[in-house]
Write a protein that holds these residues in place. Structure first.
Motif, PDB file in Angstrom:
ATOM      1  N   ALA A 292       0.843  -1.193   0.000  1.00 19.25           N
ATOM      2  CA  ALA A 292       0.000   0.000   0.000  1.00 19.25           C
ATOM      3  C   ALA A 292       0.880   1.246   0.000  1.00 19.25           C
ATOM      4  O   ALA A 292       2.049   1.209   0.386  1.00 19.25           O
ATOM      5  N   TYR A 293       0.312   2.369  -0.422  1.00 22.34           N
ATOM      6  CA  TYR A 293       1.013   3.636  -0.358  1.00 22.34           C
ATOM      7  C   TYR A 293       1.050   4.147   1.079  1.00 22.34           C
ATOM      8  O   TYR A 293       0.096   3.982   1.839  1.00 22.34           O
ATOM      9  N   GLU A 294       2.168   4.775   1.431  1.00 20.61           N
ATOM     10  CA  GLU A 294       2.222   5.538   2.669  1.00 20.61           C
ATOM     11  C   GLU A 294       1.518   6.872   2.418  1.00 20.61           C
ATOM     12  O   GLU A 294       1.501   7.375   1.288  1.00 20.61           O
ATOM     13  N   LEU A 295       0.947   7.456   3.470  1.00 20.60           N
ATOM     14  CA  LEU A 295       0.260   8.734   3.293  1.00 20.60           C
ATOM     15  C   LEU A 295       1.218   9.817   2.798  1.00 20.60           C
ATOM     16  O   LEU A 295       0.824  10.680   2.009  1.00 20.60           O
ATOM     17  N   ARG A 435       7.588  -1.758  -5.742  1.00 20.82           N
ATOM     18  CA  ARG A 435       6.442  -2.414  -5.107  1.00 20.82           C
ATOM     19  C   ARG A 435       5.170  -1.576  -5.152  1.00 20.82           C
ATOM     20  O   ARG A 435       4.101  -2.044  -4.770  1.00 20.82           O
ATOM     21  N   VAL A 436       5.266  -0.328  -5.607  1.00 19.84           N
ATOM     22  CA  VAL A 436       4.069   0.504  -5.714  1.00 19.84           C
ATOM     23  C   VAL A 436       3.766   0.806  -7.172  1.00 19.84           C
ATOM     24  O   VAL A 436       4.646   1.138  -7.954  1.00 19.84           O
ATOM     25  N   ASP A 437       2.523   0.648  -7.534  1.00 23.35           N
ATOM     26  CA  ASP A 437       2.030   0.973  -8.860  1.00 23.35           C
ATOM     27  C   ASP A 437       0.560   1.318  -8.716  1.00 23.35           C
ATOM     28  O   ASP A 437       0.093   1.610  -7.610  1.00 23.35           O
ATOM     29  N   TYR A 438      -0.199   1.287  -9.812  1.00 20.12           N
ATOM     30  CA  TYR A 438      -1.606   1.666  -9.676  1.00 20.12           C
ATOM     31  C   TYR A 438      -2.372   0.671  -8.814  1.00 20.12           C
ATOM     32  O   TYR A 438      -3.253   1.047  -8.040  1.00 20.12           O
ATOM     33  N   HIS A 439      -2.036  -0.612  -8.914  1.00 21.81           N
ATOM     34  CA  HIS A 439      -2.760  -1.619  -8.139  1.00 21.81           C
ATOM     35  C   HIS A 439      -2.561  -1.427  -6.637  1.00 21.81           C
ATOM     36  O   HIS A 439      -3.365  -1.907  -5.830  1.00 21.81           O
ATOM     37  N   THR A 444      -4.114   0.137  -0.574  1.00 30.68           N
ATOM     38  CA  THR A 444      -4.327   1.305   0.287  1.00 30.68           C
ATOM     39  C   THR A 444      -5.789   1.398   0.715  1.00 30.68           C
ATOM     40  O   THR A 444      -6.091   1.651   1.890  1.00 30.68           O
ATOM     41  N   PHE A 445      -6.691   1.197  -0.238  1.00 23.82           N
ATOM     42  CA  PHE A 445      -8.123   1.279   0.044  1.00 23.82           C
ATOM     43  C   PHE A 445      -8.541   0.227   1.073  1.00 23.82           C
ATOM     44  O   PHE A 445      -9.229   0.526   2.048  1.00 23.82           O
ATOM     45  N   ARG A 446      -8.117  -1.008   0.858  1.00 23.49           N
ATOM     46  CA  ARG A 446      -8.484  -2.085   1.777  1.00 23.49           C
ATOM     47  C   ARG A 446      -7.900  -1.833   3.172  1.00 23.49           C
ATOM     48  O   ARG A 446      -8.568  -2.044   4.183  1.00 23.49           O
TER      49      ARG A 446
END
Length: 520
Positions: A292-295, A435-439, A444-446
């Motif tokens: 997930a993305y960090e804030l 490790r971060v992309d659009y998916h 992040t949402f979950r």
């Protein structure tokens, strides 16, 4: 005699006018950034205000002689200079974006540590103080790693200027160049491209050329050896690409080299990319470990030029570039689900605006039965003007939310160009973790759903992972009828919050402008 002399003088003056006008017309007809002084062509481009440190010896504008009076040759050299300029700007912005991200992370760590000290028992204050010092030292080490050798920075407590990205070697004070001007693979590519018509082939070859440049730098063609070719091959092997893919990429470079031998570097007899053996290739790729993305990373994204300077990419992704990343953490959808949206999929159900993820049109697809769903549109996306954007597409006669996207590709997907662009854009703003992309927006949402107390079953329904057990045997029911109770999804979306996310600058004055057209 006086009148005759005046007429002659006037004729002489008027004779100069067409020459000036003709010169202006000729200059205006040249490609952008190409200028002519006397008989020589020049590359001239204004340096972005945030990138002046990347060109320290220039006064706001880069001038560089192309060393030719032939227009066709100048066009090739112009394309090379443009690419080199864009790479320098991107590298500078990436380095400084990474520095800002590190500083934000450091500030966040210090804040949490200080908060821990204030709440700690007096007896444990000393240990917290030690941990705080360790955090400071670690953060300073991260900042030192970003400083380019020889530049001035904030080091060891001494106030100095921020680090500057080094300029290209040999750049003169006037923006000229004493660097190695021998042709590179980029020169061969630009000359080869003039004779090509297939955009897909051009893009594929350009990608390989840029990969080779990233590994070896702007290496002169005549300096490329068999060792350079093997090093590139070995890098492709380490990336665990398939044998055919590696052969194709080496073949592209070999083709360019042969073209150069015919047109530009005729004196070179050997092609270092020919007959390159491909060995020890592992075809199977390991699974990609996304996160997930960090804030802080999301704030870095929404504070980048895409959202603050009106930047838009060229090509297919231009319509979706702004909205797809913004919808990501609030919709939790797959990139293809967003890219294929039709205006009819933006609906109002019992007074609640929502996004329908479906396969009702022939060119739409969903991953599985549970993927067909209606996701309530988050209030933040309404404030940012998403409904107004969709309404504008309807008013313009479009039936798709992002009309510039196309599914005319080998995969038949609407998100092909969008996904590639987004990956490149993340790199340019310093978010280069593979490790971060659009998916990652789905992760992040979950994750945020859980942090906001949204039940797992509801969360699964919002992300398209829920299938009713009671309907499992009723195969006659269409997916659109096997859905989670919508009122529960509405209540869950009201709970979803990102209090530390900074996107208030994206709110619009009239978020519901023209939405009447969406109601039919």
């Amino acid at each position: 005699m006086t009148n005759r002399r005046r007429n002659i003088d006037m004729s002489a003056h008027l004779a100069l006018v067409p020459t000036s006008a003709s010169s202006a017309k000729s200059s205006a007809s040249l490609p952008r950034y190409l200028y002519r002084r006397g008989s020589t062509y020049y590359f001239k481009r204004k340096i972005p205000a945030d990138c002046t440190a990347a060109f320290p010896q220039c006064q706001g504008t880069l001038w560089r002689s192309l060393g030719t009076d032939l227009l066709e040759k100048a066009r090739v050299l112009l394309a090379v200079e443009n690419t080199e300029f864009e790479l320098t700007v991107a590298t500078h912005r990436k380095a400084h974006a990474r520095q800002r991200l590190t500083q934000a992370s450091m500030a966040s760590n210090l804040g949490r540590r200080q908060h821990g000290i204030s709440e700690a028992e007096p007896s444990s204050g000393a240990s917290h103080h030690v941990e705080l010092l360790k955090d400071i030292e670690a953060s300073l080490a991260q900042l030192r790693a970003l400083v380019v050798p020889g530049s001035q920075a904030q080091v060891d407590g001494q106030a100095r200027r921020a680090p500057a990205i080094p300029h290209q070697a040999g750049q003169s004070a006037k923006g000229g160049s004493t660097r190695d001007t021998r042709p590179t693979m980029l020169h061969l590519f630009e000359d080869w491209k003039l004779k090509q018509t297939r955009e897909r082939s051009i893009a594929a070859v350009e990608s390989v050329v840029m990969d080779f440049r990233k590994l070896h730098g702007p290496l002169a063609v005549e300096a490329i050896t068999r060792q350079h070719a093997r090093a590139f091959r070995d890098q492709l092997i380490e990336r665990q690409l398939g044998v055919r893919t590696i052969e194709n990429r080496i073949g592209y470079l070999s083709t360019l080299f042969r073209h150069g031998q015919r047109e530009i570097v005729e004196h070179l007899a050997l092609n270092p990319f020919e007959n390159m053996a491909i060995q020890s290739v592992t075809v199977a790729r390991p699974p990609k470990e996304r996160r997930a993305y960090e804030l802080a990373e999301l704030n870095q994204l929404y504070g980048s030029r895409l959202y603050t300077e009106g930047h838009r990419p060229k090509g297919q992704a231009r319509d979706a570039a702004y909205w797809a990343p913004l919808l990501g953490p609030f919709l939790g959808s797959r990139i293809e689900e967003v890219a294929q949206l039709r205006t009819a999929d933006i609906q109002r159900v019992n007074g609640v605006w929502c996004v329908r993820i479906c396969n009702l049109a022939e060119d739409q697809n969903v991953k599985n039965i549970g993927s067909f769903r209606r996701v309530p549109l988050h209030e933040e996306m309404i404030r940012c003007g998403f409904l107004a954007h969709v309404a504008a597409q309807v008013s313009a006669g479009h039936d798709r939310v992002f009309p510039s996207l196309s599914n005319d590709n080998i995969h038949g997907t609407w998100s092909n160009a969008l996904g590639k662009w987004f990956g490149r854009y993340l790199d340019t703003i310093g978010l280069d973790d593979p490790r971060v992309d659009y998916h990652s927006f789905r992760y992040t949402f979950r994750q945020q759903c859980s942090l906001c107390g949204i039940d797992n079953e509801v969360r699964d329904a919002l992300t398209g992972h829920w299938v009713s057990n009671s309907d499992a045997g009723r195969t006659y029911m269409k997916a659109e009828n096997r859905q989670y109770p919508f009122p529960k999804l509405v209540e869950a979306m009201k709970l979803l919050r990102y209090d530390e996310l900074r996107i208030s600058h994206l709110h619009v004055e009239e978020p519901l402008r023209g939405v009447e057209v969406l109601l039919g």
